[in-house]
Motif scaffolding. Structure first.
Motif, PDB file in Angstrom:
ATOM      1  N   ALA A 206      34.141  32.282  43.803  1.00 14.31           N
ATOM      2  CA  ALA A 206      33.810  33.703  43.907  1.00 14.31           C
ATOM      3  C   ALA A 206      33.606  34.321  42.528  1.00 14.31           C
ATOM      4  O   ALA A 206      32.923  35.323  42.393  1.00 14.31           O
ATOM      5  N   ILE A 207      34.198  33.710  41.492  1.00 14.21           N
ATOM      6  CA  ILE A 207      34.059  34.272  40.147  1.00 14.21           C
ATOM      7  C   ILE A 207      32.717  33.834  39.588  1.00 14.21           C
ATOM      8  O   ILE A 207      32.390  32.652  39.632  1.00 14.21           O
ATOM      9  N   PRO A 208      31.929  34.755  39.047  1.00 10.89           N
ATOM     10  CA  PRO A 208      30.675  34.334  38.427  1.00 10.89           C
ATOM     11  C   PRO A 208      30.958  33.577  37.129  1.00 10.89           C
ATOM     12  O   PRO A 208      31.934  33.865  36.449  1.00 10.89           O
ATOM     13  N   ALA A 209      30.111  32.615  36.818  1.00 12.19           N
ATOM     14  CA  ALA A 209      30.242  31.819  35.583  1.00 12.19           C
ATOM     15  C   ALA A 209      31.643  31.271  35.420  1.00 12.19           C
ATOM     16  O   ALA A 209      32.210  31.286  34.336  1.00 12.19           O
ATOM     17  N   SER A 210      32.215  30.790  36.541  1.00 13.73           N
ATOM     18  CA  SER A 210      33.597  30.323  36.464  1.00 13.73           C
ATOM     19  C   SER A 210      33.724  29.047  35.636  1.00 13.73           C
ATOM     20  O   SER A 210      34.809  28.690  35.225  1.00 13.73           O
TER      21      SER A 210
END
Lengths: 463, 469
Positions: A331-335
């Motif tokens: 769900a986190i962008p650019a994780s």
């Protein structure tokens, strides 16, 4: 193993992971503090940290190997063994080849790298293998740097070409670079693209370390100042805000350390603040960043999306994390790159996140200690410059991810996915270790000279 | 070399300082906000797939353990079991407290950590995973009483506004009503934005005369003797060069502080705030929680504002003292202010979670009462209480009077726009000698506080006492 069994295992092993990392962290902190207190170098006193590190990597990859309900994933397990083997080989190889290298510093870096491998493998299967390749390449550079740095006494004629080359590359990229995520900071070479601003960072530090001197007249300082200005401008033109901020802060620190010139440092700092105000007024994407920082919840759908997702991930973790593979870091962008810190906090917990910050602090302290032991001014500037560069980089991105400062996309050194970042970060550690080796050798030579003066027999000078 | 060494050391310390701030910020924020971030409706980790849930969310109950929301199952035609969240029809009386997954508000979202059992210890979680076919969450028992919620909603009828009734000793919220409301049980209803807003905690109203309690507290706390201060009120009085009108241009004659509170004289309080100055008023106001982000564990609420600075004009300051101007409060905050006066100067920590019922039925009651802050001294609280008793017995709050119980209170009539009726406010507590109830009532554009809100508050307090609170 079915998914329930995996969940039970992962839930239980959370505590094991926190325990292992805390053990490493506390050992390293204790040894560092003892070194600072006693004033003696304890470069080789690593205790059983390598062993614990391998234990961590094996158990984390071992757990990940069970995550697929369809069966035991041999590739992941083997990757765990490979990571452990590479780490142990690199560490003991360097241990036996170089006397006087700061080994705890190296182990702290390896701890961060292993944490990165685990998170990357969890996010995308076999991505850790790619990262491991970069890691190995970075270690070669590190090895070369340790050999080179003690041999450089006068860079002489190399300095002028480097001064032109650095900014030239940056400008080239700014105009012909590959656009990704708003910034044009990548240069495609063959199948993959590199980020030249990372590599120029090393040139930046080396040039400043060798060209700035305390006893210069202002006229003599003009070339390094121009070089710094054009380099920062080059990065800023790439619209890489984090990178520009990073270059600028490294310059401020290095210039002040080398010259003790308060006036110009303050003026440059003021100019930097002025430039950011102008940037805020002129560019809408800067304003968006600042708004998202002030209140990411106001517009969770678009502007505040990244930071809000990062905060939700960290808030979901709790003290010990959700358990490896039990969270939703997708769900986190650019994780995998910029936001990897949030992904670590989500699955390993707040405590491990705090330890990651702590590891950067330890890396900073140990590198600066090495800088303070240096016998020559350029060495001192080299080691402190690289240490400051790494520390600032970690600070900017962690601060952005936890909403302390506006978010600017740069990588978390040693942890984020990316070849350029990994190689450059490791080469910087190589520079620090090179200075450390040189300090050790010089100290030994001085000792021997003293001893020959006193006509005493040689003794073992092992630390 | 020496200089460089010194500078390197200085830089190291500067960076260590920065990292200390970073570490402090990191731990502080995760410690304080992590529950809120976790229960944010945008967090995909708490979305329950009702077709095939990994954990069944628990029930929501009121303090008498009437089930309000539960998870039910149906068997579809193809033999698969699916689950759905079943809202009792009663839920519409406490729609904002219970909330709804669909709109991302209320207990359904805010207490998801408990409903999904994330607060369970490791052994319980492992036991569930190992031995139960379906993992279940915990039941959340709210502090609200549905009988009161229903009564208040019915008394208010179609009137817009909000009522907060709480126990000032423990901070337990017995009722929290906000109208207009919606019905969580109705899936096909499309409630408007106003209906979804919980005005009790997110509504920001001008307080009108109930602010005078805070102004009086500030004056009493300032340490200056104001008992003998009097003012000649002419209905439209010149106070330090500023024209202050009392409500309806009514002349109150010569008033001292208790009398001014009784008749709610604007001129007196305007004069009082000008006398003590912005600093004192803001200081006491901030002790009461104005301009502060409330971080209650159970409730999210808006910030109340009392924007007084050095640059505030005298006119603005005078009107701030009587609750007009730029002052804004939420009804929940007003109930907390009333609670602090009732409590002898201690503001309780408001609570909506009465307890958590685990899988095997044992209830862990929430034990974290505790005081939020101590805005005023017990002496000041005592004086304010006496004045508020008089305000109900002989003053503007007469309509709240009840036989057999002494009520303390203060009415408020908050002017909004020129052509509209003012908001009608009442804040108070009962029984005045041993307070067990504190109340805040705001009725939008309903007229004077004495006429509408005081009457309603009296009714609600009587009902609550009859129910045994």
């Amino acid at each position: 193993m079915n998914s329930k069994q995996y969940e039970i295992l992962a839930l239980t092993l959370r505590y094991w992971f926190v325990f292992l990392l805390a053990y490493i962290f506390i050992q390293a902190t204790y040894r560092t503090l003892r070194g600072v207190m006693s004033g003696k170098s304890n470069r080789r006193s690593t205790g059983n940290i390598p062993f614990i590190l391998v234990l961590f990597s094996l158990s984390a990859f071992g757990l990940l190997a069970f995550r697929d309900p369809s069966g035991f994933d041999k590739d992941t397990a083997l990757l765990g063994v490979l990571v452990s083997a590479v780490i142990l080989f690199q560490f003991y190889f360097l241990h036996y080849v170089f006397r006087g290298m700061d080994e705890i510093l190296l182990l702290m870096v390896y701890t961060l790298a292993i944490l990165g491998f685990v998170v990357l493998q969890r996010l995308t299967p076999m991505l850790a293998l790619r990262q491991l390749e970069w890691f190995a390449a970075g270690n070669v550079v590190l090895f070369l740097a340790i050999i080179m740095i003690p041999r450089i006494s006068k860079p002489g004629r190399l300095l002028a070409p480097l001064m032109v080359l650095g900014p030239a590359i940056l400008f080239l990229v700014a105009f012909f670079g590959e656009k990704s995520g708003g910034a044009a900071s990548k240069l495609p070479i063959g199948d993959f693209s590199i980020q030249p601003s990372e590599f120029v960072k090393v040139i930046f530090i080396i040039v400043l370390a060798y060209s700035l001197k305390e006893t210069q007249t202002f006229r003599q300082r003009i070339p390094p100042l121009l070089f710094a200005m054009f380099s920062i401008l080059g990065v800023a033109l790439q619209k890489d805000l984090g990178g520009a901020l990073h270059y600028f802060l490294v310059f401020l620190f290095m210039y002040y350390m080398a010259t003790s010139d308060w006036m110009l440092t303050a003026a440059a700092g003021g100019a930097g603040i002025g430039a950011s105000v102008i940037g805020y007024r002129l560019f809408s994407h800067v304003r968006v960043r600042v708004e998202a920082w002030k209140n990411p919840w106001a517009d969770v759908g678009s502007k505040g999306y990244q930071v809000a997702q990062s905060l939700m991930a960290m808030g979901s973790g709790g003290w010990f994390g959700m358990g490896l593979n039990l969270g939703e870091p997708y769900a986190i962008p650019a994780s995998r790159t910029d936001f990897i810190f949030a992904a670590i906090c989500e699955e390993f917990g707040i405590l491990v996140g705090g330890m990651v910050i702590g590891l950067y602090i330890l890396i900073l302290i140990r590198s600066m200690q090495e800088a303070l032991r240096a016998y020559r001014a350029p060495d001192m500037l080299l080691a402190s410059g690289t240490a400051i560069s790494l520390a600032i980089q970690a600070f900017i991105i962690i601060g952005g991810v936890i909403k302390m400062i506006p978010l600017t996309g740069i990588t978390l050194p040693f942890v984020s996915y990316g070849g350029s970042s990994m190689i450059v970060s490791l080469s910087m550690i190589g520079i620090v270790e090179g200075v450390s080796v040189r300090n050790f050798r010089t100290a030994r030579e001085e000792e021997q000279m003293d001893e020959t003066d006193d006509e005493k027999p040689d003794e073992d000078e092992d630390t | 070399m020496k200089h460089i060494k010194r500078n390197v050391r200085g830089s190291l310390f500067a960076l260590l300082g920065l990292f200390m701030i970073l570490t402090g910020y990191y731990f502080y924020n995760l410690f304080v906000y992590s529950d809120r971030w976790f229960s944010d409706p945008n967090n995909t980790r708490i979305k329950v797939d009702m077709e095939n849930p990994s954990i069944l969310p628990g029930n929501i109950q009121d303090r008498n353990q009437n089930v309000l929301v539960e998870t039910k199952s149906t068997i579809k035609k193809d033999g698969k079991t699916t689950y759905y969240r079943s809202y009792r029809d009663d839920c519409r009386y406490a729609a904002h407290v219970i909330g709804s997954k669909r709109y991302g508000i209320g207990a359904e979202v805010l207490y998801i950590r408990y409903l999904l059992g994330y607060n369970n210890n490791l052994l319980e979680r492992i036991y569930q995973k190992a031995f139960l076919d379906q993992e279940v969450g915990n039941n959340v028992i709210l502090t609200i009483d549905m009988q009161l919620q229903k009564y208040i909603t019915e008394v208010m009828g179609s009137q817009k506004g909000s009522v907060v009734l709480m126990d000032p000793r423990s901070g337990e919220i017995l009722a929290m009503v906000s109208l207009p409301s919606f019905n969580p049980a109705q899936e096909n209803e499309e409630p408007g934005e106003e209906s979804l807003l919980n005005k009790a905690s997110y509504g920001r109203y001008p307080p009108g005369s109930i602010m005078k309690v805070v102004t009086a507290a500030a004056a009493l706390e300032s340490g200056e003797d104001i008992r003998k201060d009097t003012l000649e009120c002419k209905g439209s009085t010149d106070v330090g060069g500023i024209r202050i009108n009392c409500y309806g241009q009514e002349a109150h004659g010569t008033v001292d502080l208790p009398r001014a509170m009784e008749v709610s004289c604007n001129a007196y309080f305007a004069n009082l705030s000008l006398d003590m100055g912005w600093k004192q008023l803001r200081e006491t106001g901030e002790k009461f929680g104005f301009n502060k982000n409330f971080l209650f564990s159970d409730i999210k609420t808006a910030k109340s504002q009392l924007p007084l600075t050095r640059n505030t004009s005298r006119k603005e300051l005078a009107w701030s003292g009587v609750g007009q101007g730029k002052v804004l409060v939420s009804p929940l905050h007003v109930a907390l202010i009333a609670s602090s006066v009732a409590n002898g100067g201690e503001m309780p920590n408001p609570k909506l979670i009465h307890g958590i019922q685990t899988r095997n039925g044992t209830i862990r009651y929430s034990t974290s009462h505790g005081t939020l802050s101590k805005p005023i001294s017990p002496e000041t609280a005592g004086k304010l209480k006496d004045m508020m008793i008089q305000a109900v017995e002989n003053g503007t709050g007469r309509n709240a009077r009840t036989s057999g119980m002494l009520i303390a209170g203060k009415t408020g009539t908050a002017e909004t726009q020129e052509d509209q009726n003012p908001h009608s406010w009442f804040m108070g507590f009962a029984p005045a000698d041993e307070p067990t109830l504190a109340i805040a009532v705001v009725l939008e554009n309903a007229g004077t506080g004495g006429a509408k809100a005081a009457t309603m508050a009296g009714k609600i307090l009587r009902k609550a006492v009859r129910l045994g609170y």
